[in-house]
Design a protein around this motif. Structure first.
Motif: not given
Length: 268
Positions: A59-63
């Motif tokens: 999500h927006r680069g965060t796993p």
């Protein structure tokens, strides 16, 4: 795109997350991993999910990893979009207790007949050395695969798994009975329903639906959830084992006996 989901079509844990995302109307980029090809063990995926299993949501680069954690995460960031967690803290705690039971009892149990019926022929085609190497590469599934071996889970292990699945069905039936249905916690669909969904669908798919032949509430629940738009989006063609493995479709045509699961001829 805001969300990227790394998953596999037939993965029960992946199906949970796909259903939640579709229920909330969230578009996502779907990265389908070939688990037999080892996509989940490649360095680029392990950098996202060091456990080497699916699913993983970015999500927006965060796993965010682990399907139960992802379900709660989606509620945290989208609490007012198709809410699936009770606002009352006591009810929310009850829902989480249900999810813990689901993840401890029926969810791991469904893997045993699934592997014996669908995946065993793949492992039987491997050499003993190759199978050991594969098992050693699995951060979370090593012991599970070694217990199965290249000859499949023994009958005692299968019967234990079936017993756990029956306990799961019985507990789910009691929840619906106590809440009045149609969902596990009553009139509103919750994360508890989504958590148990792939287990019940898999059981129906591999001829274990006789376990609730005397429990019409389970059959009604399954019919109701299959009628939701998110279900159709989640279970696209190829998501069921019988769609992926033709020999299972043939087995499904044969009536299963109560207390037993169909087994492929290769298992013996």
């Amino acid at each position: 795109m805001e969300f990227t989901l790394y998953n596999a079509p037939q993965s029960t844990c992946s199906q949970r997350v796909r259903y939640a995302l579709h229920s909330k109307g969230k578009r996502f980029e779907e990265q389908k991993l070939d688990l037999f090809a080892g996509d989940q063990l490649k360095p680029e995926y392990l950098a996202i999910n060091p456990n080497g299993v699916v699913p993983a949501l970015v999500h927006r680069g965060t796993p965010v990893i682990d399907s139960a954690v992802i379900l709660e995460y989606l509620e945290d960031i989208l609490p007012d979009v198709a809410p699936m967690r009770p606002k009352d803290p006591v009810q929310a705690a009850g829902m989480r207790a249900m999810m813990r039971f689901i993840d401890e009892v029926p969810t791991p149990a469904i893997r045993v007949p699934s592997y014996n019926l669908a995946f065993l022929p793949h492992f039987q085609s491997m050499s003993e050395e190759a199978f050991q190497t594969l098992a050693d590469s699995k951060p979370l599934r090593r012991e599970f695969l070694l217990k199965m071996g290249r000859s499949g889970f023994p009958e005692a292990e299968m019967q234990e798994a079936l017993g756990r699945l029956q306990r799961g069905v019985d507990r789910m039936n009691a929840w619906i009975e106590e809440s009045g249905g149609p969902w596990v916690m009553g009139t509103e669909l919750t994360l508890a329903d989504i958590a148990i969904l792939p287990v019940i669908v898999r059981m129906e798919d591999i001829n274990l639906d006789h376990m609730w032949v005397d429990k019409p509430r389970i059959a009604a629940w399954l019919e109701a959830i299959q009628a939701t738009p998110a279900y159709v989006q989640t279970y696209y063609h190829g998501s069921l084992l019988t769609e992926k493995y033709p020999h299972l479709a043939e087995l499904k045509k044969r009536p299963a006996q109560p207390g037993q699961a169909a087994r492929p001829a290769a298992v013996g």
